[in-house]
Design a protein around this motif. Structure first.
Motif, PDB file in Angstrom:
ATOM      1  N   ALA A  76       0.853  -1.113  -0.026  1.00 45.17           N
ATOM      2  CA  ALA A  76       0.087   0.169  -0.028  1.00 45.17           C
ATOM      3  C   ALA A  76       0.876   1.244   0.061  1.00 45.17           C
ATOM      4  CB  ALA A  76      -1.040  -0.031   1.253  1.00 45.17           C
ATOM      5  N   GLU A  77       0.462   2.441  -0.552  1.00 37.25           N
ATOM      6  CA  GLU A  77       1.240   3.523  -0.375  1.00 37.25           C
ATOM      7  C   GLU A  77       1.746   4.300   0.723  1.00 37.25           C
ATOM      8  OE1 GLU A  77       3.467   6.255  -2.199  1.00 37.25           O
ATOM      9  OE2 GLU A  77       2.088   4.985  -3.495  1.00 37.25           O
ATOM     10  N   PRO A  78       1.334   3.890   1.979  1.00 33.37           N
ATOM     11  CA  PRO A  78       2.050   3.999   3.069  1.00 33.37           C
ATOM     12  C   PRO A  78       2.969   3.140   3.424  1.00 33.37           C
ATOM     13  CG  PRO A  78      -0.534   4.385   3.680  1.00 33.37           C
ATOM     14  CD  PRO A  78      -0.270   3.748   2.332  1.00 33.37           C
ATOM     15  N   GLN A  79       2.736   1.872   3.265  1.00 27.98           N
ATOM     16  CA  GLN A  79       4.028   1.143   3.367  1.00 27.98           C
ATOM     17  C   GLN A  79       5.087   1.183   2.389  1.00 27.98           C
ATOM     18  OE1 GLN A  79       1.797  -2.760   2.910  1.00 27.98           O
ATOM     19  NE2 GLN A  79       2.178  -3.135   4.963  1.00 27.98           N
ATOM     20  N   LEU A  80       4.812   1.642   1.143  1.00 24.47           N
ATOM     21  CA  LEU A  80       5.971   2.018   0.172  1.00 24.47           C
ATOM     22  C   LEU A  80       6.641   3.175   0.626  1.00 24.47           C
ATOM     23  CD1 LEU A  80       4.027   1.872  -3.442  1.00 24.47           C
ATOM     24  CD2 LEU A  80       6.032   0.628  -2.689  1.00 24.47           C
ATOM     25  N   ALA A  81       6.012   4.356   1.164  1.00 26.01           N
ATOM     26  CA  ALA A  81       6.911   5.286   1.702  1.00 26.01           C
ATOM     27  C   ALA A  81       7.543   5.091   2.803  1.00 26.01           C
ATOM     28  CB  ALA A  81       5.689   6.506   2.017  1.00 26.01           C
ATOM     29  N   GLN A  82       7.027   4.179   3.695  1.00 22.03           N
ATOM     30  CA  GLN A  82       8.054   3.930   4.899  1.00 22.03           C
ATOM     31  C   GLN A  82       8.965   2.957   4.250  1.00 22.03           C
ATOM     32  OE1 GLN A  82       4.848   1.895   7.447  1.00 22.03           O
ATOM     33  NE2 GLN A  82       5.324   3.649   8.875  1.00 22.03           N
ATOM     34  N   ALA A  83       8.990   1.969   3.467  1.00 24.86           N
ATOM     35  CA  ALA A  83      10.130   1.286   3.082  1.00 24.86           C
ATOM     36  C   ALA A  83      10.944   2.086   2.333  1.00 24.86           C
ATOM     37  CB  ALA A  83       9.333   0.107   1.810  1.00 24.86           C
ATOM     38  N   ARG A  84      10.627   3.132   1.454  1.00 24.89           N
ATOM     39  CA  ARG A  84      11.635   3.893   0.749  1.00 24.89           C
ATOM     40  C   ARG A  84      12.347   4.677   1.955  1.00 24.89           C
ATOM     41  NH1 ARG A  84       7.012   5.039  -3.039  1.00 24.89           N
ATOM     42  NH2 ARG A  84       7.561   3.929  -4.779  1.00 24.89           N
ATOM     43  N   GLN A  85      11.606   5.148   2.856  1.00 25.44           N
ATOM     44  CA  GLN A  85      12.254   6.095   4.039  1.00 25.44           C
ATOM     45  C   GLN A  85      13.449   4.967   4.654  1.00 25.44           C
ATOM     46  OE1 GLN A  85       8.926   7.258   6.197  1.00 25.44           O
ATOM     47  NE2 GLN A  85       8.585   9.048   4.796  1.00 25.44           N
ATOM     48  N   VAL A  86      12.957   3.847   5.077  1.00 29.18           N
ATOM     49  CA  VAL A  86      13.974   2.853   5.857  1.00 29.18           C
ATOM     50  C   VAL A  86      15.181   2.578   5.062  1.00 29.18           C
ATOM     51  CG1 VAL A  86      14.112   0.608   6.472  1.00 29.18           C
ATOM     52  CG2 VAL A  86      12.260   1.739   7.037  1.00 29.18           C
ATOM     53  N   SER A  87      14.902   2.293   3.618  1.00 22.24           N
ATOM     54  CA  SER A  87      15.781   2.109   2.693  1.00 22.24           C
ATOM     55  C   SER A  87      17.040   3.158   2.624  1.00 22.24           C
ATOM     56  CB  SER A  87      15.393   1.949   1.476  1.00 22.24           C
ATOM     57  OG  SER A  87      16.528   1.694   0.497  1.00 22.24           O
ATOM     58  N   ALA A  88      16.557   4.467   2.503  1.00 21.15           N
ATOM     59  CA  ALA A  88      17.190   5.621   2.509  1.00 21.15           C
ATOM     60  C   ALA A  88      18.070   5.957   3.811  1.00 21.15           C
ATOM     61  CB  ALA A  88      16.557   6.967   2.150  1.00 21.15           C
ATOM     62  N   VAL A 144      18.128  -6.840   0.058  1.00 22.64           N
ATOM     63  CA  VAL A 144      16.769  -6.813   0.308  1.00 22.64           C
ATOM     64  C   VAL A 144      15.876  -6.036  -0.498  1.00 22.64           C
ATOM     65  CG1 VAL A 144      15.050  -6.223   2.204  1.00 22.64           C
ATOM     66  CG2 VAL A 144      17.388  -7.122   3.078  1.00 22.64           C
ATOM     67  N   ARG A 145      14.561  -6.603  -0.713  1.00 17.85           N
ATOM     68  CA  ARG A 145      13.299  -6.020  -1.479  1.00 17.85           C
ATOM     69  C   ARG A 145      12.213  -6.373  -0.592  1.00 17.85           C
ATOM     70  NH1 ARG A 145      12.495  -6.050  -7.006  1.00 17.85           N
ATOM     71  NH2 ARG A 145      13.848  -7.701  -7.492  1.00 17.85           N
ATOM     72  N   ALA A 146      11.463  -5.039  -0.525  1.00 18.85           N
ATOM     73  CA  ALA A 146      10.182  -5.015   0.049  1.00 18.85           C
ATOM     74  C   ALA A 146       8.962  -4.618  -0.985  1.00 18.85           C
ATOM     75  CB  ALA A 146       9.937  -4.028   1.188  1.00 18.85           C
ATOM     76  N   GLY A 147       8.262  -5.717  -1.465  1.00 20.03           N
ATOM     77  CA  GLY A 147       7.395  -5.374  -2.606  1.00 20.03           C
ATOM     78  C   GLY A 147       8.203  -5.067  -3.834  1.00 20.03           C
ATOM     79  N   GLN A 148       7.949  -3.917  -4.319  1.00 19.95           N
ATOM     80  CA  GLN A 148       8.583  -3.295  -5.415  1.00 19.95           C
ATOM     81  C   GLN A 148       9.739  -2.487  -4.914  1.00 19.95           C
ATOM     82  OE1 GLN A 148       5.437  -3.116  -4.463  1.00 19.95           O
ATOM     83  NE2 GLN A 148       4.378  -1.278  -5.322  1.00 19.95           N
ATOM     84  N   VAL A 149      10.117  -2.368  -3.808  1.00 13.18           N
ATOM     85  CA  VAL A 149      10.891  -1.212  -3.527  1.00 13.18           C
ATOM     86  C   VAL A 149      12.390  -2.074  -3.269  1.00 13.18           C
ATOM     87  CG1 VAL A 149      12.086   0.261  -1.578  1.00 13.18           C
ATOM     88  CG2 VAL A 149       9.442   0.132  -2.133  1.00 13.18           C
ATOM     89  N   GLU A 150      13.316  -1.685  -3.935  1.00  8.44           N
ATOM     90  CA  GLU A 150      14.804  -2.285  -3.820  1.00  8.44           C
ATOM     91  C   GLU A 150      15.429  -1.681  -2.556  1.00  8.44           C
ATOM     92  OE1 GLU A 150      16.465  -1.701  -7.940  1.00  8.44           O
ATOM     93  OE2 GLU A 150      15.486  -3.817  -8.418  1.00  8.44           O
TER      94      GLU A 150
END
Length: 167
Positions: A76-88, A144-150
């Motif tokens: 979901a969009e909130p999870q995508l945003a969180q995953a990107r923030q964690v990655s960065a 690591v990959r979370a959904g579509q986030v590398e």
């Protein structure tokens, strides 16, 4: 480089690092601190425990013969945003940490941070073999990959043959 030299180098460039940290929001600062703590935990874990004992905390082992369906798990969009923030955060803090934080430390930290947020992810391990001057040299890598986030380590992942996967 000796431990004392690393600490001295870290202290010398700390003001520049700290200036960047001060410009972050409170959430950003907390995320950066969490990333640093998780990287430190991952590093200590790998020093004091055998990998088999750590692997049970990484999730369920999935045979590499199964197709990789991680991207199919759309976030979901909130999870995508969180995953990107964690990655960065993990990748940024790994560059400035006062200790060496390589791919496996970054992958473990990202996996733990995603688990805390209930975001599904997959951690991969791979090896590559190079022959140099008649000797075989093995290299290992983790990503690591979370959904579509590398999340971490994907820049070098194509160079490695996957040998293990944890969901």
């Amino acid at each position: 480089m000796s431990v004392v030299a690393r600490i001295a180098r870290g202290i010398a460039i700390a003001p520049k690092r700290l200036r960047r940290l001060f410009h972050l929001s409170w959430r950003g600062k907390l995320l950066a601190f969490e990333a640093l703590a998780m990287l430190a935990i991952a590093r200590i874990w790998l020093i004091v425990r055998p990998f088999q004992r750590i692997a049970v905390h990484l999730g369920t082992a999935v045979p590499t013969s199964q197709p990789d369906d991680t991207e199919r798990h759309l976030l979901a969009e909130p999870q995508l945003a969180q995953a990107r923030q964690v990655s960065a955060a993990v990748r940024w803090i790994a560059r400035f940490a006062p200790f060496r934080a390589v791919c496996i430390h970054q992958s473990i930290a990202a996996k733990m941070m995603l688990r805390r947020r209930d975001i599904p992810s997959t951690m991969y391990f791979g090896v590559s073999r190079n022959v140099e001057e008649g000797q075989i040299k093995l290299a290992a890598h983790a990503w690591v990959r979370a959904g579509q986030v590398e999340m971490t380590g994907f820049d070098e992942a194509p160079l490695f043959q996957e040998i293990a996967r944890f969901r």
